[in-house]
Design a protein around this motif. Structure first.
Motif, PDB file in Angstrom:
ATOM      1  N   PHE A  34       7.618 -20.133  96.958  1.00  0.00           N
ATOM      2  CA  PHE A  34       8.278 -19.410  95.899  1.00  0.00           C
ATOM      3  C   PHE A  34       7.950 -20.211  94.631  1.00  0.00           C
ATOM      4  O   PHE A  34       8.079 -19.401  93.503  1.00  0.00           O
ATOM      5  N   SER A  35       8.084 -21.264  94.570  1.00  0.00           N
ATOM      6  CA  SER A  35       7.743 -22.056  93.198  1.00  0.00           C
ATOM      7  C   SER A  35       6.626 -22.042  92.798  1.00  0.00           C
ATOM      8  O   SER A  35       6.510 -21.668  91.513  1.00  0.00           O
ATOM      9  N   GLY A  36       5.372 -21.781  93.633  1.00  0.00           N
ATOM     10  CA  GLY A  36       4.269 -21.727  93.207  1.00  0.00           C
ATOM     11  C   GLY A  36       4.252 -20.208  92.412  1.00  0.00           C
ATOM     12  O   GLY A  36       3.296 -20.056  91.490  1.00  0.00           O
ATOM     13  N   GLU A  37       4.549 -19.182  93.119  1.00  0.00           N
ATOM     14  CA  GLU A  37       4.634 -17.995  92.418  1.00  0.00           C
ATOM     15  C   GLU A  37       5.491 -17.926  91.230  1.00  0.00           C
ATOM     16  O   GLU A  37       4.912 -17.055  90.293  1.00  0.00           O
TER      17      GLU A  37
ATOM     18  N   HIS B 106     -10.015 -22.611  97.440  1.00  0.00           N
ATOM     19  CA  HIS B 106     -11.172 -23.425  96.654  1.00  0.00           C
ATOM     20  C   HIS B 106     -11.073 -23.004  95.229  1.00  0.00           C
ATOM     21  O   HIS B 106     -11.699 -23.698  94.432  1.00  0.00           O
ATOM     22  N   GLU B 107     -10.903 -21.880  95.050  1.00  0.00           N
ATOM     23  CA  GLU B 107     -10.970 -20.894  93.593  1.00  0.00           C
ATOM     24  C   GLU B 107      -9.672 -21.095  92.869  1.00  0.00           C
ATOM     25  O   GLU B 107      -9.614 -20.581  91.840  1.00  0.00           O
ATOM     26  N   GLY B 108      -8.604 -21.503  93.284  1.00  0.00           N
ATOM     27  CA  GLY B 108      -7.447 -21.799  92.686  1.00  0.00           C
ATOM     28  C   GLY B 108      -6.304 -21.649  93.624  1.00  0.00           C
ATOM     29  O   GLY B 108      -4.992 -22.047  93.252  1.00  0.00           O
ATOM     30  N   GLY B 109      -6.592 -21.047  94.880  1.00  0.00           N
ATOM     31  CA  GLY B 109      -5.402 -20.860  95.583  1.00  0.00           C
ATOM     32  C   GLY B 109      -4.735 -22.068  96.248  1.00  0.00           C
ATOM     33  O   GLY B 109      -3.584 -22.197  96.619  1.00  0.00           O
ATOM     34  N   TRP B 110      -5.450 -23.189  96.183  1.00  0.00           N
ATOM     35  CA  TRP B 110      -5.049 -24.572  96.407  1.00  0.00           C
ATOM     36  C   TRP B 110      -3.802 -24.865  95.290  1.00  0.00           C
ATOM     37  O   TRP B 110      -2.952 -25.778  95.882  1.00  0.00           O
ATOM     38  N   PHE B 111      -3.636 -24.319  94.304  1.00  0.00           N
ATOM     39  CA  PHE B 111      -2.542 -24.952  93.424  1.00  0.00           C
ATOM     40  C   PHE B 111      -1.194 -24.601  93.956  1.00  0.00           C
ATOM     41  O   PHE B 111      -0.447 -25.587  94.169  1.00  0.00           O
ATOM     42  N   PRO B 112      -0.974 -23.237  94.212  1.00  0.00           N
ATOM     43  CA  PRO B 112       0.362 -22.889  94.753  1.00  0.00           C
ATOM     44  C   PRO B 112       0.597 -23.354  96.139  1.00  0.00           C
ATOM     45  O   PRO B 112       1.825 -23.848  96.463  1.00  0.00           O
ATOM     46  N   LEU B 113      -0.364 -23.649  96.974  1.00  0.00           N
ATOM     47  CA  LEU B 113      -0.005 -24.350  98.370  1.00  0.00           C
ATOM     48  C   LEU B 113       0.091 -25.737  98.024  1.00  0.00           C
ATOM     49  O   LEU B 113       1.300 -26.488  98.561  1.00  0.00           O
ATOM     50  N   ALA B 114      -0.545 -26.739  97.032  1.00  0.00           N
ATOM     51  CA  ALA B 114      -0.158 -27.825  96.937  1.00  0.00           C
ATOM     52  C   ALA B 114       1.203 -28.121  96.107  1.00  0.00           C
ATOM     53  O   ALA B 114       2.059 -28.931  96.610  1.00  0.00           O
ATOM     54  N   LEU B 115       1.716 -27.098  95.236  1.00  0.00           N
ATOM     55  CA  LEU B 115       3.006 -27.021  94.735  1.00  0.00           C
ATOM     56  C   LEU B 115       3.947 -26.968  95.817  1.00  0.00           C
ATOM     57  O   LEU B 115       5.289 -27.629  95.794  1.00  0.00           O
TER      58      LEU B 115
END
Length: 630
Positions: free
Chosen positions: A118-121, A426-435
């Motif tokens: 939820f923090s990524g969202e 690989h198009e940006g979805g890694w960001f909320p996952l990493a966070l």
């Protein structure tokens, strides 16, 4: 599991308007970018009536099955004393695993990972919403395009800067503005549906099925764009405690759902009659003279949507602290009337910095759309899995199996959306996952570290009752006043007391052992909060219980203790608080890996002081230090 109901029509109407403003801000602004991303995304799809009808059918059934059926009809029934959200659902599920630590750990992982995502969202929502609204400026004049990013950043800075003042005043404006927004969505949609009424036929699910049969792989990948119409769906559940189940349901079915569907169908009709409008189908719904007012209204709506998500992030962080998954933080209440209105400075400025970085890195709402969706769909899956456990615990027989069959069907839909969004990693979805993974690691490290620390502290502890008897029979030197020993374990002797007797060799005339606990319910009634037990002539035990959405307050507890035990008078100038302060050092046989031990130690040092967290007068505190090997 029951939510407080209201039978006052005027009060219910006010709650409905409030729910429209707060709960549906995020999902209400999704028409700004959803349909555009379905055709302008990274999948080549011809813009023709067949494909438009297929995507509209997917959007319609996504809203009906995921939002209307799953969340509004089913998940809203799983409330924890009127409160919702994935952590509240996790607390409900954990009641079914009181005697099974392995099962309890798995349920905790599901809930905490969902809360971490939820923090990524919370970071992506403000960025994509405000950018998509401001991008309408380019339709007014191309010369204004260079100002989109600076204006977006200025709006974000202003929004986060006002958080410390609270949302009470702004909240009064949320409802009317969002009601206006949804009415405008509906009107713009109807105007364009009249030009191509055949789009309404896509309500038939055969259009979605036909689209999948004609383009199976493309249709599957496009689920990653279709899911954008569901963003903010968790707010339906998380904000149940503020507005109640009836208000959220009325708001959805009476205004929000019809307005969203009419606008999506209006955009579909526009694309059939005017394919070149795909550049920005939402803004092209309106005549050119209305573009600038629509940009202003859209920006206001997206700011409101961002505010709702930011408030949700504060609420989730507060619940994580109370449930023991996060270090103590500086939590400020911004309203004297509404307990749910809080402000957490550390979370606030971290979100602002992250949002600005996102805006500068991705630059457009289309680029951000690639990063959006993974966190949403993963949290949706976690919610459904926890709902399985709750249904199995609270329902029996045929009713349980009926719920399980329905949830299994909904889980298949969630997994389809989630699988499609994995392709966007690989198009940006890694960001909320990493966070999310970082937040999850921090929370689980803190939980594990506190458990190991509690285990170490219990080694060699003495039973409290026997120790009090020995002090009564052979008392040390007694001095005037009252001492309060804070302790996490109500059955054993506080370490601060042992250190005080060892070094100071004195004891106050009256001694109170104070334990503050957090229950797995959101709120604890005042009459059930404090339990006082007299252990001897001058020794008392006080156990205070707070809900996971409440802010513990020692002065409030002591005030209740005085009412229950009149001989205990807590004069601030005659009372002293004794606390233990642990320093983490490496043990001979470490219980944690070196990096987790250092991380836990760092979190411990930076946690808000106990005096601030429990509102203890700092000038009356004595801290007894000790080293603990982990």
């Amino acid at each position: 599991m029951s939510t407080p109901q209201t039978h006052d029509p005027k009060k219910l109407a006010g709650l409905v308007v409030g729910a429209i403003g707060v709960v549906y801000g995020d999902i209400g602004t999704s028409p700004l970018y959803t349909l555009k991303e379905c055709f302008n995304g990274h999948v080549q799809l011809d813009l023709n009536p067949f494909n438009v009808m297929g995507i509209l059918s997917l959007i319609f059934w996504g809203l009906m099955l995921v939002v209307s059926l799953k969340y509004v009809a089913v998940i809203l029934q799983a409330d924890n004393r009127g409160e919702g959200g994935i952590l509240a659902l996790m607390a409900l599920a954990l009641r079914s695993a009181t005697d099974n630590k392995h099962k309890a750990f798995k349920l905790a992982v599901l809930g905490i990972f969902g809360a971490a995502l939820f923090s990524g969202e919370s970071i992506i929502t403000p960025a994509i919403s405000v950018l998509s609204a401001l991008e309408g400026i380019s339709l007014v004049s191309h010369t204004l395009e260079p100002y989109i990013l600076p204006v977006a950043i200025m709006i974000m800075v202003a929004l986060f800067a006002m958080q410390s003042r609270g949302t009470a005043l702004v909240g009064k404006l949320f409802g009317p503005i969002m009601v206006t927004w949804f009415v405008v969505l509906a009107v713009l949609g109807v105007i364009n549906i009249i030009k191509a009424p055949q789009v309404l036929a896509s309500i038939n699910p055969m259009y979605a099925i036909g689209f999948f049969m004609a383009h199976p792989w493309v249709a599957f990948v496009l689920l990653g764009a279709v899911v954008l119409c569901l963003t903010g769906v968790e707010a339906l559940y998380a904000d149940m405690g503020h507005f109640g189940r009836p208000a959220i349901r009325y708001a959805w079915f009476v205004l929000v759902l019809p307005a969203l569907l009419l606008n999506y169908y209006g955009q579909g009709a526009l694309l059939i009659t005017t394919p070149e409008a795909i550049k920005n189908p939402f803004y092209f719904l309106a005549p050119s003279w209305a573009h600038l007012p629509l940009v202003v209204l859209s920006t206001m709506a997206t700011v409101i949507a961002s505010q709702a998500v930011i408030s949700g992030a504060f609420s989730v962080a507060n619940q994580a602290v109370q449930l023991g998954f996060c270090p103590r933080m500086d939590i400020q209440h911004t309203s004297e009337r509404e307990m749910g209105q809080i402000y957490i400075p550390g979370i606030n400025w971290f979100l602002l910095l992250s949002v600005i970085i996102l805006i500068l890195a991705f630059r457009t709402s289309s680029n951000l759309a690639a990063a959006y969706g993974f966190a949403v769909t993963c949290t949706m899956v976690m919610t459904t899995l926890l709902a399985f456990v709750v249904a199995g615990h609270y329902f029996k027989g045929s009713k349980k199996w009926a719920y399980w069959c329905l949830l299994a069907f909904l889980l298949i839909i969630d997994l389809a959306f989630f699988s499609a969004n994995i392709l966007k990693l690989h198009e940006g979805g890694w960001f909320p996952l990493a966070l999310g993974l970082v937040a999850f690691t921090l929370m689980m490290t803190w939980k594990r570290g506190r458990e190991l620390l509690a285990t170490k502290l219990r080694e060699g502890e003495m039973p409290l009752a026997g120790f009090v008897e020995s002090l009564e029979s052979s008392p040390p030197q007694r001095v005037e006043g009252l001492s309060i020993f804070m302790t996490a374990n109500s059955d054993t002797v506080p370490h601060a007391l042992l250190h005080n007797l060892k070094h100071n060799k004195v004891l106050h005339e009256q001694v109170v052992f104070l334990t503050i606990r957090t229950d797995d319910v959101p709120f604890v009634p005042s009459r059930e909060r404090v339990v006082v037990r007299k252990m001897g002539e001058s020794f008392y035990q006080v156990i205070a219980t707070f809900g996971f959405k409440e802010e513990p307050s020692v002065p409030q507890v002591l005030q209740q203790v005085t009412q229950l035990q009149p001989e205990l008078e807590f004069d601030e100038m005659n009372s002293s608080f004794f606390l233990s302060r642990e320093t983490i050092v490496e043990g001979k046989y470490p219980s944690m890996s070196w990096w987790r031990r250092r991380l836990f130690s760092l979190m411990s040092r930076n946690a808000t002081r106990v005096t601030n967290f429990f509102k203890i007068p700092p000038n009356r505190v004595v801290e007894m230090g000790m080293q603990v090997e982990l």
